[in-house]
Design a protein around this motif. Structure first.
Motif, PDB file in Angstrom:
ATOM      1  N   GLN A 107       0.840  -1.215   0.000  1.00 59.06           N
ATOM      2  CA  GLN A 107       0.000   0.000   0.000  1.00 59.06           C
ATOM      3  C   GLN A 107       0.871   1.261   0.000  1.00 59.06           C
TER       4      GLN A 107
ATOM      5  N   VAL B 180     -12.252  -7.169   7.238  1.00 59.28           N
ATOM      6  CA  VAL B 180     -11.904  -5.857   6.709  1.00 59.28           C
ATOM      7  C   VAL B 180     -11.237  -5.008   7.782  1.00 59.28           C
TER       8      VAL B 180
ATOM      9  N   SER C 257      -7.610  -6.368   8.277  1.00 59.72           N
ATOM     10  CA  SER C 257      -6.748  -5.954   7.169  1.00 59.72           C
ATOM     11  C   SER C 257      -6.421  -4.472   7.254  1.00 59.72           C
TER      12      SER C 257
ATOM     13  N   LEU D  63      -6.288   1.234  -3.096  1.00 59.77           N
ATOM     14  CA  LEU D  63      -6.645   0.380  -1.959  1.00 59.77           C
ATOM     15  C   LEU D  63      -7.625  -0.718  -2.395  1.00 59.77           C
ATOM     16  N   ALA D  64      -8.579  -0.366  -3.246  1.00 62.71           N
ATOM     17  CA  ALA D  64      -9.521  -1.374  -3.737  1.00 62.71           C
ATOM     18  C   ALA D  64      -8.803  -2.414  -4.587  1.00 62.71           C
TER      19      ALA D  64
ATOM     20  N   ALA E  71      -6.768  -4.733  -2.242  1.00 58.17           N
ATOM     21  CA  ALA E  71      -7.565  -5.399  -1.201  1.00 58.17           C
ATOM     22  C   ALA E  71      -7.552  -6.918  -1.330  1.00 58.17           C
TER      23      ALA E  71
ATOM     24  N   VAL F 191      -9.303  -9.269   1.667  1.00 56.66           N
ATOM     25  CA  VAL F 191     -10.556  -8.559   1.933  1.00 56.66           C
ATOM     26  C   VAL F 191     -11.625  -9.100   0.995  1.00 56.66           C
TER      27      VAL F 191
ATOM     28  N   ARG G  89     -14.442  -4.474  -0.368  1.00 55.86           N
ATOM     29  CA  ARG G  89     -13.222  -3.821  -0.854  1.00 55.86           C
ATOM     30  C   ARG G  89     -13.372  -2.309  -0.929  1.00 55.86           C
TER      31      ARG G  89
ATOM     32  N   PHE H 279     -13.200  -0.993   2.599  1.00 55.19           N
ATOM     33  CA  PHE H 279     -11.785  -0.947   2.973  1.00 55.19           C
ATOM     34  C   PHE H 279     -11.126   0.307   2.413  1.00 55.19           C
TER      35      PHE H 279
END
Length: 603
Positions: A96, A147, A150, A312-313, A316, A321, A326, A329
Motif C-alpha cells: 500500500q 476488513v 486488514s 486500496l480497492a 484489497a 478482503v 473492498r 476498505f
C-alpha cells in the motif's frame, strides 16, 4: 485567580461545550462521533466563532490521545500474534505504501511541485489516519471483522514506516547541520528502543505488582498514565514517534496479568484526548485558503482520496478482503493521516515544500480526514441499496421466515448451537459480520445473513419483534454486551441465552439480568480434567465426583464475587480465599472417599 488559569478553564468549557452539543447531533444523524468532533472544531476555530486562536499548541497536546490509543491497541497484540500478522502487516502494508506513495508523488510532480517535494508530500499523503480509521471501524463493530483486521494491519505498518520516513525527509532538502555525528543519532534510536523493552519486560510488571498490593486504585491509574507519558517522552527525545513507542510498550505488556486493569484505567483518558485531537483537526482547516484557492484545494482533496481509494480497492484482494467489502476498505483508509502534519513540518524546515504548498496540503489532509465518515456512510447507503436489488440472488430477511430464534455470531461456538437447533427442526435466523464466513456457510445450506446486530433496523429485519429467543455468541466482549443492551432495551420480550468469554464477561452478562449464561470453555475444560484424572488411574466415578464438586464450588464462588467484581482488591482477596476453601474441600472429600472405600470395598 491568575489569568492563565482563567484561560485554561475557559478553553476547557469551550471544548467540552462544543463536543457535548455537536457530537450527539452528528451521532443522531448517523454521521458518527468523529465527524461531530470535526464539526465542533470548525465551529469554535479561527474561521468559525473564533473562540480559540492557538490551534497548533492544542493539536500538539491532543496528539497524546493518538499515543494512548496506540498503547491500548498494543495491549491487544501479544508478540506471538504480532508475528502471526507479519504477512498482512509488512506485505500488505508495504504494498500500500509503495503504490500509493508512488502514484501521489507523480500526481504532485505533475501539479508543479519539485521532485523532492513531490516525493516527500506523496509519501506523507500515503499514510492514513489511525485515529479516524480505528474510531470509525470501532463505531461500526468492524475491528474484529476481516476488513477491520486488514485495515489495522495496513495502519500498523504505516505507523512503523512513518519513523524512517521522517528521518529521511531532510536528505531531500537543505537543513542546518546540527553538528551531531550520524552514529550518535543512531545510538539514541537504539538506546530508546532498548530502554522501552527493558521498561516493558523487566521493570513495569514488578512495579505494577507492588502498586497493586497497595490496594490504592488511583495510584495504579496514575502509574498507567506515567508509564505511557514517560515512554512517549523518551521516544520523542530520541527523535522517534511517541505513538510507536507507546505501541511497542503495549505489545510488551500484552501478556501481562495487569493488561485488563491498564485498559480499564487508560480508556477514559484516551477517549477524551482523541476527541480533543479531532476538534483540533477541525480548527486547523484554513478556510481562508479554501476560499482563496478553491480549485487547487479541490483538485488536491479529490485527487488524494480518489487515487488512494482506487489503489486500496485494487490491493484489497492481496490482503484477503472479501469482494463485498473492498470499497469499504478503501473508504476507511483513503484519507491522509495525522503523521502528515509532522512530515510537512520537517519538509518545511528542510526547504522541500515551497510557497503555499504546506498550507494547501495541510488543509487537504484535514478535509480528507473530515470527509472519511461521510464516505463510509455513503458506502453503507449504496451497499444497502445494492443488497435490496439483489434480493433474488440472496434470501431476504423478513418475518415470513417464521424463525423463532436469532443466533447472533456464528463462529465455532455459535455453529454448534445452531446445528443442534437445526437438527431438531428449529428454524433460526443467523446474523454475522464476516462475509467470507457467510459465503462458506451458505454453500452448506445454512441461512446466514450479513449484519451488525447492534443496529435496531437490522434486528427488526431479522424478525426480533416476533422471535422468542436470541442466542448471543459474539466473540468480542464489548460487542456482546452492546448486543445484549440493544436487545433488552428494544425487544424486552426476547429471552436471551449468551456465552461468556471469561469470568468478567460472565459477571457483566449476569449483572444485566441474564440467567442463561455459559462460559465458553468451562464445561469442556472440566471434561478434559475428568479424562486426565482417568488417564492417571482415578476411577471414572471418582473423577466425575471431583469435577462436579469443582463445578459447584466454582459457581458458588462466582455468586459470592458478583457484588464485588468492580472492586479489584476485594475480588482478588475473595478469589484467594475461595482457592483455599476449594483445596480444603477437595482434601476432605478425598479423605472421606478413601475411608468409605476401605470400609465397604466400594468401587
Amino acid at each position: 485567580m491568575a489569568a492563565a488559569e482563567v484561560s485554561i478553564l475557559r478553553d476547557a468549557v469551550i471544548y467540552l461545550g462544543a463536543a457535548v452539543v455537536c457530537v450527539p447531533i452528528a451521532t443522531r444523524l448517523g454521521l458518527g462521533s468523529v465527524l461531530g468532533y470535526l464539526i465542533a472544531g470548525c465551529a469554535i476555530g479561527p474561521w468559525g466563532l473564533a473562540f480559540i486562536s492557538d490551534v497548533e499548541s492544542i493539536l500538539h497536546f491532543s496528539e497524546f490521545g493518538v499515543v494512548l490509543m496506540l498503547f491500548l491497541i498494543g495491549l491487544e497484540l501479544d508478540p506471538k500474534r504480532l508475528w502471526s500478522m507479519r504477512r498482512p502487516v509488512f506485505g500488505g502494508g508495504g504494498l500500500q505504501m509503495l503504490t500509493c506513495g508512488a502514484a501521489l508523488s507523480g500526481a504532485l510532480y505533475y501539479l508543479g511541485l519539485p521532485w523532492q517535494g513531490a516525493i516527500a508530500a506523496g509519501m506523507a499523503l500515503a499514510l492514513s489516519s489511525t485515529a479516524i480509521a480505528v474510531q470509525t471501524m470501532a463505531e461500526r463493530n468492524l475491528l474484529a471483522a476481516p476488513v477491520g483486521r486488514s485495515g489495522f494491519s495496513v495502519l500498523l505498518f504505516q505507523d512503523i514506516a512513518a519513523i524512517p520516513l521522517i528521518a529521511l525527509i531532510p536528505l531531500l532538502g537543505v537543513v542546518e547541520d546540527s553538528g551531531e555525528p550520524l552514529w550518535v543519532g543512531a545510538g539514541k534510536v537504539i538506546g530508546a528502543i532498548a530502554a522501552v523493552i527493558v521498561i516493558g519486560v523487566l521493570i513495569t510488571p514488578r512495579l505494577m505488582r507492588l502498586i497493586a498490593l497497595s490496594r490504592v486504585r488511583e495510584i495504579f491509574t496514575a502509574f498507567a498514565l506515567l508509564l505511557v507519558i514517560g515512554i512517549a517522552q523518551l521516544m520523542s527525545l530520541a527523535g522517534l514517534s511517541m505513538a510507536l513507542g507507546a505501541f511497542l510498550a503495549g505489545v510488551l505488556l500484552a501478556s501481562s496479568e495487569y493488561r485488563h486493569a491498564l485498559e480499564t484505567d487508560i480508556a477514559p483518558f484516551k477517549g477524551l484526548l482523541l476527541g480533543l485531537f479531532f476538534i483540533a483537526v477541525g480548527m486547523s482547516i484554513d478556510f481562508g485558503l479554501v476560499f482563496a484557492q478553491p480549485q487547487m484545494l479541490a483538485i488536491l482533496v479529490v485527487g488524494l482520496v480518489t487515487i488512494k481509494a482506487l489503489l486500496l480497492a485494487l490491493i484489497a484482494p492481496v490482503l484477503d478482503v472479501a469482494k463485498q467489502q473492498r470499497w469499504l476498505f478503501a473508504a476507511l483508509l483513503a484519507q491522509a493521516g495525522e503523521f502528515a502534519f509532522v512530515i510537512f513540518g520537517v519538509a518545511r524546515q528542510a526547504r522541500v515544500l515551497p510557497g503555499d504548498w504546506e498550507a494547501l496540503l495541510t488543509a487537504a489532509v484535514a478535509i480528507s480526514m473530515a470527509i472519511t465518515p461521510l464516505m463510509v456512510l455513503a458506502h453503507e447507503k449504496l451497499a444497502a441499496r445494492r443488497a435490496s436489488k439483489q434480493s433474488r440472488e440472496y434470501d431476504k430477511i423478513d418475518d415470513s421466515d417464521g424463525a423463532s430464534v436469532i443466533i447472533i455470531g456464528f463462529g465455532r461456538y455459535g455453529q454448534i448451537v445452531g446445528r443442534l437447533l437445526f437438527a431438531q427442526g428449529i428454524t433460526a435466523t443467523v446474523l454475522d459480520h464476516d462475509p467470507d464466513q457467510i459465503d462458506m456457510l451458505r454453500r452448506f445450506g445454512f441461512k446466514v445473513f450479513y449484519g451488525d446486530a447492534t443496529r435496531i433496523d437490522m434486528l427488526e429485519a431479522a424478525g426480533a419483534a416476533k422471535a422468542k429467543l436470541a442466542v448471543v455468541t459474539v466473540d468480542s466482549l464489548a460487542d456482546s454486551l452492546a448486543v445484549v443492551d440493544v436487545l433488552q432495551k428494544e425487544f424486552p420480550h426476547l429471552k436471551i441465552v449468551a456465552c461468556a468469554r471469561n469470568v468478567r464477561h460472565w459477571f457483566e452478562l449476569v449483572e444485566r439480568g441474564l440467567d442463561k449464561v455459559e462460559r465458553e470453555t468451562f464445561e469442556s475444560a472440566l471434561r478434559t480434567g475428568r479424562q486426565a484424572l482417568e488417564a492417571l488411574g482415578v476411577e471414572p466415578y471418582e473423577a466425575r465426583e471431583v469435577a462436579d464438586l469443582f463445578r459447584r464450588h466454582n459457581l458458588a464462588a462466582l455468586q459470592e464475587l458478583r457484588p464485588h467484581f468492580h472492586d479489584e482488591a476485594k475480588t482478588v482477596a475473595l478469589e484467594k480465599s475461595g482457592q483455599r476453601q476449594l483445596e480444603e474441600n477437595l482434601r476432605r472429600d478425598r479423605e472421606m472417599r478413601e475411608a468409605r472405600r476401605k470400609a465397604e470395598g466400594w468401587h
